[in-house]
Design an enzyme around this catalytic site. Sequence first.
Site, PDB file in Angstrom:
ATOM      1  N   ASP A 244       7.408  56.159  -0.008  1.00 55.94           N
ATOM      2  CA  ASP A 244       6.460  55.382   0.060  1.00 55.94           C
ATOM      3  C   ASP A 244       5.492  55.970   0.833  1.00 55.94           C
ATOM      4  OD1 ASP A 244       4.330  53.142   0.333  1.00 55.94           O
ATOM      5  OD2 ASP A 244       5.392  52.558   1.872  1.00 55.94           O
ATOM      6  N   HIS A 417       4.038  49.177   6.396  1.00 53.97           N
ATOM      7  CA  HIS A 417       4.208  50.468   6.053  1.00 53.97           C
ATOM      8  C   HIS A 417       4.132  51.605   6.613  1.00 53.97           C
ATOM      9  CE1 HIS A 417       4.010  48.986   1.338  1.00 53.97           C
ATOM     10  NE2 HIS A 417       3.206  47.518   2.275  1.00 53.97           N
TER      11      HIS A 417
END
Lengths: 604, 604
Positions: A244, A417
Site C-alpha cells: 500500500d 494507512h
Amino acid sequence: MIEKERKTNGYYSARGPARRSSSLNRDSSSRTRRPMPAGRTRTASSPESTEQVDAVRFTPLGGLGEVGRNMAYLEYNDEILIIDMGLQFPEEETPGIDFIIPNITSLEEKKDKIKGVVLTHAHYDHIGAVPYLVGKLGNPPIYTSKLTKAIIEKRQVEFTNAPKLNVIPIKEGDKIKLGDSFDLEFFGMSHTIPDNVGIIIKTPVGNLVHFSDFRIDYDENGEPHGLDDLKRAGKMGISALMIDSTNSEESGHSISERVVEKNIEELFKKAEGRIILATFSSMLTRIAEIIKIADRLGRRVVINGRSMKDNVEIAQNLGYMKVRKGLIIPAEEINKHKDNEILVITTGAQGESTAGLMRIINGDNRNIQIKQGDTMIFSSSVIPGNERSVQALKDNLSRQGAIVYHSKIIDIHASGHAPKEDLRLAMKLINPKFVIPIHGYYFMRASNAQNAVDAGVPRENVLLMDNGQVAFINQEKAFISQETVPAFYVMVDGLGVGDVQEVVLRDRRVLAQEGMLVIIVTLDRQTGQVLKNPDIISRGFIYLKESQEILSDIRRRIRGIVSRIPRRDQDPDYLKTVFRDQIGQFIYTKTYRRPMILPVVIEV
Amino acid sequence: MIEKERKTNGYYSARGPARRSSSLNRDSSSRTRRPMPAGRTRTASSPESTEQVDAVRFTPLGGLGEVGRNMAYLEYNDEILIIDMGLQFPEEETPGIDFIIPNITSLEEKKDKIKGVVLTHAHYDHIGAVPYLVGKLGNPPIYTSKLTKAIIEKRQVEFTNAPKLNVIPIKEGDKIKLGDSFDLEFFGMSHTIPDNVGIIIKTPVGNLVHFSDFRIDYDENGEPHGLDDLKRAGKMGISALMIDSTNSEESGHSISERVVEKNIEELFKKAEGRIILATFSSMLTRIAEIIKIADRLGRRVVINGRSMKDNVEIAQNLGYMKVRKGLIIPAEEINKHKDNEILVITTGAQGESTAGLMRIINGDNRNIQIKQGDTMIFSSSVIPGNERSVQALKDNLSRQGAIVYHSKIIDIHASGHAPKEDLRLAMKLINPKFVIPIHGYYFMRASNAQNAVDAGVPRENVLLMDNGQVAFINQEKAFISQETVPAFYVMVDGLGVGDVQEVVLRDRRVLAQEGMLVIIVTLDRQTGQVLKNPDIISRGFIYLKESQEILSDIRRRIRGIVSRIPRRDQDPDYLKTVFRDQIGQFIYTKTYRRPMILPVVIEV
C-alpha cells in the site's frame, strides 16, 4: 532472458515518460495486446521479450493510478487468483458518474481458470465492485473473513440480477490451497476495520506477499505490536511484496489509535451538552471504542445514518462489538435523557448532501436537531474535493451554536494507512527481493519506491507498474513485461455499466461550463424559405427572458444565412454546420462565451 | 439606545441560527431594506432600532462568508470611505463562471458621497474588481501604495470601456484627510507582497483600525519585529479592529519566511541539475528573495508565465527587486548554460491548465521541457479544490524523471496569514474595545472571535457580521443593526457582468450531472398527426449511436402519447408537459438517470 525496457529514475517501468493525459485514456485499448498464457514460453521477435521465463504473472487492473478501484490478479500455469474487487468514487473529470469499476475484459475470456477471489477487507475500494463483476466471472468462490462476508452478502441482495455469492469464510492463520499453483496463508493486519487480512502466496516459482491496507499499531509506550506475522513471512524468503502506498508521502509513524481514543475521551469529559460525533461508517474499530467510552461516561448512544446502522448491527451480530443492552437507544428516545447523557454517532462527515449529519443540520431529522451547546466532533479526515462542503458543515454548525472540533484542531482521527517509517519497517521485516508499490497515484507509488530503497531494496528491484501492465515474477527475477491488458475506466451511471463513454463526459463538462443553445429552423421544402420564427431553447447559457435583444439578433441572422444560400445548396447537414459556425461566432463576439450550439433543420 | 437582537454563542449576531443554504441566496434582496443615511437619527418602531446613535456605519460587501471578494465601506455624516474591491474565484456551485465580484447596489445610489477608496495591497482578492466597479461608482480617487498603483493601472488598460484610474500614491506613515469624517494613517504590514498597508481611521466618534491581510515576521531568534505601529495604534485608544480570519483556526505562530528561504536555499544547493520552482506570481516578496539566492549560487533565472513576467517587471521598475544585469535571461537562452546554472521560476503551481508549468509539462513550451534529473520545487500551498490537478502535476513530473519537493515534505511555503498566536498578539497590541473578524467563512471568523476572547476582549464585544449587514460603531458602543444592504453574488462570465443568474447555474449543474435530451415533434396542424419521425438530440446523457433501442422506444412512446390526446386538447404547452413527464419517467425507469428533457412541438 530477462530484459528491462526502460527506466525512469532507475526504477523498472515498462513505459517511458508520459505526457499529461486524462486518466480516462491513459490505457487505451489500442495499445492492448492479447495476453499470453501465464508461465509459458513466449516467443517474440523484440529484444524485450519474455522468452522461457517460468514466472507468476501479476496484473493490477485498478488502484495504480488512483486511490480506489483496487483489483489485481495472479496467474500461473493456467490458474488465476484474484485479489479484491473495489470501486472508485467519481472525480471532477467524470461528472454525474456514480462510480468507476475495474475493467475485467482480460479476465472474462479466461474465467474458467479463476480458482478463487480473496477480499482483504470490507471497505468499498476493495469490495464495492463485487456485485457488478462476480457474475461476469462465473461467480467464482470468494475467500474472505466473517465480517467482510456479512457485508458483501448484505449488499449483494440489493442487486436483483446478481448471483448469490459463493463465500468461503477464512480467518487469520488459515491456510488454503487454490488449484496446484497457490498456497495461501492469511495474516491479520491493523486497519480501521476489523478482520483485515494480508496474504502470503506460495507458488511453485516463488513466495509473494500481498498486503491489505494497513497501519502499524503502537502501544502507549510507543512500541509497535502485531508484527510477528511479518517477521515469520520474512523468514520464508519472499520474492515480491505488493505494498500500500496511500500515505507513503507522510513522514513518521502512524498516530496511535490509543491517542485518538484518549483525545476523544477528553473531549467527551469536557462536553457539557450532547455530543454528536461524525465519522465514516466503515471505521468500525473506532466506532466500537467510542461506544465503550460513551458507556464508561454514562452516555446513551444514538446511531444515525443507514450505513452506520447497518454496519453497527452486523458488527454486533458477529460479536465484533459488545454492547450492553439499553446502551444504544432509538432516536425517538433522545429527549428522554439529559443532554449530557447523549452521544449521537452519525454518517455525513464529508458533507454529503443525503447523509445523516446533513439531515440533522438542515432540520430534516425528526428527532435530532442541532442546539446551542452541542459538541460536534469530526473524527475523520477531509477527502480531497470535499473541502467546500465540509466548510459549509462547520459554518452551519457554528452558526447554530455548536462547539466544533475537527482533526486539524486536535488528533481525533488517525489514518488507516501506514506512513513512511512504518512502510520502511514493514518492508524490512518482510525483507523481499522485489517491491511493487500498489494503491495510489504515481507520485505516491514513486514515494513508496523511495521508501523501499531506503529500506535496503536495490532501486532496480522496485517495479513501478501501471494498471493493465503485467509483471513476471519468480524467486530470482521480476520485471514488467511489454504486455498490457485493458484497464481503462468502466463507469457505472444509474443502471448502466460501461455505457457512459468519454464523449458523454466531455459533453457534460462543456455543458457545465457554458451551457447550450438549440436552434430549430423550419424550412419550406419547396421554396427553401424559413417558415416560422426559429425556435431557440437555451439552458445554462444566459437567462433568455432577460436577453431578448440577443435572441432577436440570432433569429435575424438565421434568416439571413438561409436567404443567402440558394435552395439547391440547402442540404440540412450543410445548413447545420453553417448555423453552428456563424451563430457560435456571433454569440462569442457578443458574450465571450461558447455554449454548445445544436441546430435542427426541419423541412416540411 | 443600543440593542442587540440575538446572540449566537454569546457573540453579537443580527441573525439567528441559519440553516444550510447556498451562499448564492444567503443574502437575498427580498430581505434588503433601504439603508438609512449614515450617522443620522433613525426612527423605527422596532425595539432593535438605532435611535439617536452618533456612530460610524461599517458595511462589509464581501469577504465575510468566503475567502476572497473583499470589500467594505465606512459611512459617517454623508461621507463614504471604501476599503478594497476584490474578486472571488468561482466555486463548485458556480460552474463556468469567470469570477464573482462584490454587489455595489447600495453604493451606486449614493456615489456622490464617496470620498475615496483605499486599496490595502495588490492581491486580486483585494483589487480584482476595480475595473468592473470603479466606473459605476463615479471613478472616485484611489489611495494606494506605489506597487498596487502600478499593478491596477497595468490591468485597467485591458478593459477598454473602463475609465482611466485616478490613483493617489500613498506610503507607510502617510496621513491623509478624506472629507470631514476620516483622518487616515497608513502603516506597513508584513504579507507575501510588498507595499501592504493597514489603516488607522480616526473619525469624530471614535478611532478604528482596519487590517490588511498580514502575518507577523520573526527574526532568526524567533523574536517578532515590525510591531511598533500596532503598539502606537494601541495607545490611541481604538474602538473597533477589523481583522483577517483566514488562518484563525491554525495554531501557533507564522512560519518565518527566513525558514522558508533557508530551506529553499538548501534544496538549491542539493540540486545537481536544473531547478524549476513554481509559486504564485503574487508572492513578490519571496520571488525577490529566491532570485537573490539564485544569484548567490551562480544560477541564471528564467521567468516563465505571463503574470510572473509582468509582476517581476513591475517590481524591478519600481525598485522592489534589484536584479543584476544578465541574471534574468530569456527562455531562448536556457540551453546556453549548464543545467546546474539554471533556475526557472514559473506560474502554474495549482495545475491550472493554461499556466506556465502545465505548458512545460505538456511539451507546449518551445524552450523548456522537463528532463531526467530536474528538481521541481512547489513553493505554494494547494488551494482547496485543486488537489486533483496538483496530484496530476506531481504524477507527470515524477514520470518524466523530475525530483519533486512540495510543502508537505519540507517547509518551502509559509502562509501570508497570521495563525492563532499571532492574531492574539496583534489584538493585544491594538487593544481594541471591539473586534470585527473579517475575511473568511463563518467558522474561520467564529474561531477568530474566540481568539479575540482569548486576547481579553469581552465576548459580547465581538461582532460576527455577515456580508451586507451594517454595524454601528462609536467610541463607547458597537452593534450590528437590523439594516442590510444587497450583498448577493454578482457573477462575471465572459463579457457579461451580473447576467448569469442562479437559474442558469442550476441548469449547468443539472446538465453536468445527467446531460439533456431535446425531443422535436412535428405535428400536422389540421389532423394533429405526428408528421415525421421525431428528432431526438442528446448530449451528456448516453451515447446515442450505441443506444438505438432506447431511441426507438422513445419515438414509439411519443407517437403513442400524441395519438391518445384528442386534437382539440393538443395545446403545445400541454403536450410539452406530457412529453417531459412521461418520457422523463420512461427514461428513468430504463436507466435510473434524469437528463433534462426539452420538448419542442412544431405545428405545420
